[in-house]
Design a protein around this motif. Structure first.
Motif, PDB file in Angstrom:
ATOM      1  N   GLY A   3       0.775  -1.225   0.000  1.00  0.00           N
ATOM      2  CA  GLY A   3       0.000   0.000   0.000  1.00  0.00           C
ATOM      3  C   GLY A   3       0.807   1.275   0.000  1.00  0.00           C
ATOM      4  N   ALA A   5       2.260   4.516  -2.104  1.00  0.00           N
ATOM      5  CA  ALA A   5       2.025   5.274  -3.325  1.00  0.00           C
ATOM      6  C   ALA A   5       3.324   5.422  -4.113  1.00  0.00           C
ATOM      7  N   LEU A   6       3.192   5.525  -5.430  1.00  0.00           N
ATOM      8  CA  LEU A   6       4.369   5.657  -6.288  1.00  0.00           C
ATOM      9  C   LEU A   6       5.203   6.878  -5.885  1.00  0.00           C
ATOM     10  N   HIS A   8       5.487   8.230  -2.928  1.00  0.00           N
ATOM     11  CA  HIS A   8       6.185   7.927  -1.682  1.00  0.00           C
ATOM     12  C   HIS A   8       7.329   6.948  -1.906  1.00  0.00           C
ATOM     13  N   SER A 150       4.796   1.451 -11.366  1.00  0.00           N
ATOM     14  CA  SER A 150       4.335   0.981 -10.061  1.00  0.00           C
ATOM     15  C   SER A 150       5.263   1.510  -8.984  1.00  0.00           C
ATOM     16  N   ALA A 151       4.826   1.394  -7.744  1.00  0.00           N
ATOM     17  CA  ALA A 151       5.659   1.833  -6.619  1.00  0.00           C
ATOM     18  C   ALA A 151       6.973   1.060  -6.574  1.00  0.00           C
ATOM     19  N   SER A 176      -0.203   8.517 -11.973  1.00  0.00           N
ATOM     20  CA  SER A 176       0.102   7.308 -11.197  1.00  0.00           C
ATOM     21  C   SER A 176       0.764   7.624  -9.867  1.00  0.00           C
ATOM     22  N   TYR A 177       1.026   8.903  -9.570  1.00  0.00           N
ATOM     23  CA  TYR A 177       1.745   9.253  -8.348  1.00  0.00           C
ATOM     24  C   TYR A 177       1.084   8.670  -7.096  1.00  0.00           C
ATOM     25  N   TRP A 178      -0.236   8.627  -7.069  1.00  0.00           N
ATOM     26  CA  TRP A 178      -0.916   8.154  -5.860  1.00  0.00           C
ATOM     27  C   TRP A 178      -1.479   6.748  -6.027  1.00  0.00           C
ATOM     28  N   LEU A 179      -1.021   6.060  -7.077  1.00  0.00           N
ATOM     29  CA  LEU A 179      -1.362   4.645  -7.258  1.00  0.00           C
ATOM     30  C   LEU A 179      -0.550   3.821  -6.266  1.00  0.00           C
ATOM     31  N   LYS A 180      -1.231   3.065  -5.427  1.00  0.00           N
ATOM     32  CA  LYS A 180      -0.549   2.324  -4.370  1.00  0.00           C
ATOM     33  C   LYS A 180      -0.259   0.884  -4.784  1.00  0.00           C
TER      34      LYS A 180
END
Length: 324
Positions: A3, A5-6, A8, A150-151, A176-180
């Motif tokens: 979980g 984010a990309l 993070h 992806s992250a 995609s920055y907030w894609l976990k």
């Protein structure tokens, strides 16, 4: 770890690089106290100081030009360009200096510089904030160009890019920055120039990168419900291109679709199609099909969903290649 984010994951990758190597510096507009427009560098200046996480003046040519000098002095700078459309003032520094100097010096001097660029649309931004400039840089010999989806890939690729002795254009898909996704600190990540089979299939190869990889996976899921098997290939490296992974998939499926947000003409899809047609003509059961943005300037935000490649547009391409 799950979980994450990309954005993070990128932050953690940059933090790990700063901790591991005192030669690593970050430089860009608003990356320090603000933590960057997308907060990718949040907290790094507080922990590593203003001498290593540098708030630069508004001037992309100066940012990348300074990084060239820093790299020649032995540092490993990481530049941030705030938005994709703002990279062009630094095109001279990237194309005529970063890309050329190692060749010009006959290999004696490398320029280990990473240029991070948020790219692509889908966030409802204004003009010049949703560009896809990858073909300009992939066309330029001497640059590596990568794009995570992806992250995990973001974390792995940013570390590999910073450790590379070649200059790297690091494209970050904004939507995609907030894609976990799950994140592990792996001792031996996949090589920077290796593509990745995201989902195996037998009927059609679907190549994508960045923000379109999740879209491609969704297409494959819809097709599976209809009894059609789609193999999804995440390109990851746009220069060099992993020809072997693409070829292995196309030999298996006999059909190829390439999807990307950038305009069709002279895009990465055209290059991949040309290579496959050249080397694997007799393995193809249908023409190579591209699903891309249109050959127009990026539209106003209210129209971008009609401009960007969608699940429906890619499904239509699947129908076309399977009709032969």
């Amino acid at each position: 770890m799950s979980g994450v984010a990309l954005a993070h994951a990128l932050n953690r990758g940059l933090r790990a690089a700063l901790e591991a190597d005192p030669r690593v510096l970050l430089i860009g507009e608003d990356i320090g106290r603000l933590g960057g427009v997308f907060r990718v560098t949040d907290g790094l200046q507080k922990d590593f100081g203003g001498d290593r996480v540098i708030d630069a003046p508004l001037g992309e040519a100066g940012i990348v030009g300074s990084a060239v000098g820093l790299a020649m002095a032995g540092y490993r700078p990481v530049c941030e360009i705030q938005f994709d459309g703002f990279v062009f003032p630094a095109a001279n520094q990237i194309i005529t200096q970063l890309a050329k100097y190692r060749h010009r010096s006959e290999g004696r001097v490398g320029l280990p510089v990473v240029v991070r660029i948020p790219v692509g649309g889908g966030i409802g931004a204004i003009e010049h904030h949703s560009e896809s400039p990858e073909a300009y840089f992939a066309h330029t010999a001497g640059l590596r160009v990568v794009c995570p989806s992806s992250a995990q890939d973001a974390y792995d690729l940013i570390g590999l890019a910073i450790r590379s002795d070649d200059p790297v254009i690091f494209l970050e898909p904004k939507r995609s920055y907030w894609l976990k996704g799950p994140l592990q600190q792996r001792p031996a990540p996949a090589p920077m120039d290796a593509a990745r089979i995201v989902r195996e299939g037998d009927d059609v190869t679907l190549v994508a990168y960045g923000a379109l990889v999740p879209v491609a996976v969704e297409v494959a899921a819809v097709c599976a419900e209809e009894g059609r098997s789609i193999e999804v290939v995440d390109l990851r490296s746009l220069s060099p291109i992993d020809d072997d992974t693409i070829a292995g998939s196309v030999v298996k499926t006999g059909r190829l679709i390439v999807a990307h947000e950038a305009s069709s003409t002279a895009g990465l899809g055209a290059e991949i199609a040309a290579r496959v047609q050249d080397e694997l003509f007799y393995s193809l059961e249908a023409p190579v099909v591209r699903v891309t943005g249109y050959d127009t300037p990026y539209p106003p935000s209210r129209l971008e969903e009609s401009w960007l490649p969608s699940v429906d547009r890619i499904l239509d391409a699947v129908d076309r290649v399977l009709s032969y």
